[in-house]
Scaffold this active site. Sequence first.
Site, PDB file in Angstrom:
ATOM      1  N   SER A 131      38.850  21.721  17.770  1.00  0.00           N
ATOM      2  CA  SER A 131      38.997  21.661  16.796  1.00  0.00           C
ATOM      3  C   SER A 131      37.501  20.769  16.603  1.00  0.00           C
ATOM      4  O   SER A 131      36.578  20.390  17.976  1.00  0.00           O
ATOM      5  CB  SER A 131      39.933  20.142  16.703  1.00  0.00           C
ATOM      6  OG  SER A 131      39.312  19.248  15.548  1.00  0.00           O
ATOM      7  N   TYR A 149      42.512  13.327  21.793  1.00  0.00           N
ATOM      8  CA  TYR A 149      42.854  13.804  21.175  1.00  0.00           C
ATOM      9  C   TYR A 149      41.362  14.864  21.400  1.00  0.00           C
ATOM     10  O   TYR A 149      41.114  15.532  21.813  1.00  0.00           O
ATOM     11  CB  TYR A 149      43.148  13.761  20.159  1.00  0.00           C
ATOM     12  CG  TYR A 149      43.780  15.119  19.198  1.00  0.00           C
ATOM     13  CD1 TYR A 149      44.593  15.807  18.492  1.00  0.00           C
ATOM     14  CD2 TYR A 149      41.765  15.660  17.653  1.00  0.00           C
ATOM     15  CE1 TYR A 149      44.783  16.703  18.030  1.00  0.00           C
ATOM     16  CE2 TYR A 149      42.077  16.141  17.267  1.00  0.00           C
ATOM     17  CZ  TYR A 149      43.627  17.155  17.085  1.00  0.00           C
ATOM     18  OH  TYR A 149      43.436  18.763  16.319  1.00  0.00           O
TER      19      TYR A 149
END
Length: 275
Positions: free
Chosen positions: A149, A163
Site C-alpha cells: 500500500s 496497517y
Amino acid sequence: MTPKTSPETSPKTSGYALVTGASSGIGAAIAREYANRGVPLILTARRIERLESLAIELGTKVDVVVLAADLADPGAPAALHAEIVARGLHVAHLVNNAGYGVPGRYLSSDWRTHAEFLQVMVAAVCELTHRFLPAMEAAGHGRIVNVASLAGLVPASAGHTLYGAAKSFLIRFSESLALEVAERGVHVCALCPGFTYTEFHDVNGMRERVSKLPKLLWLDADQVARIGLDAVERGRTRCITGGANRFIAVLSKYLPDGLARALVASRSKEFRDAD
C-alpha cells in the site's frame, strides 16, 4: 470446485495463479485480469460462496480451483500448500493479497485481534512465499505479487496502528527477495495502491470519511490489477499505482521528517480512525 481441463491448459502442466483474498476488491480484480490473460486460477479466501460465484464467472475462460482458507489460522498456509501439491497443480504466480484493517487506537483492540492481523498480513505472506518459491525456482519461472500500500511508503498516522507498519514490511521483504531470485527467473513486485474503490473502506467504517478525499487520488480495482500484473512482468520490484500517489510517495520521501509527520498528523482523521 474441480478444475475444468482443456488441451491448452492442463492443470498438470500449466502454471496457476494463486490469489489470496480473492473474494472481493483488488483480489477479485487480479483474478479477473489473470483470466483475461489466459492464466488458470486457484482462488482462496474465507468466503466460499463469493469464491464459487467468481469461479463460475471466470470458469468460462480458464480452469478455476476454489479452496477456502482462513489465513488468520497459523496452520492455513501449510494446509493450503499441501492441498495444492496433492492435486498436482503448479503455482507459477503467487498473489499475496489477503488483508484488512483494524480501526481505532492500538489499545482499543485486544491482542488476539492484532495477532490475527499480523498472521494474515505478514506471517502468512512469508510462509506462502517460502512454500511455493522452491517450485518456481526449479521451473526457472515465477511471479510473486505482494499487495502492499501507499501507506507503507508515507509517514505513519494515528489509528490502524499496525496497517502501515505491515505494508512497509511487505515492501522491504519484496525488494530483498526480488534481488535474491531474479537470476532464477522469478520476479517479485510490491504493488502499492493508494485509495482504491473496493469494500475495504466499508468494512472498516471509513467510507463516508474517505469519500470526501479528492477524486484524483482514487483508482478502481481493475486499473490497479492491470498495472500490478504488467509491473511484475516487467520485473519491477515496486509499483505505485496512479500519478497522484507516486507524487505523494516522492513528496513524503524528500520532505523533512518533522514536516512530513506534521502534515500527516494534521490530515490523518480524514483517512484513519484513531478513536
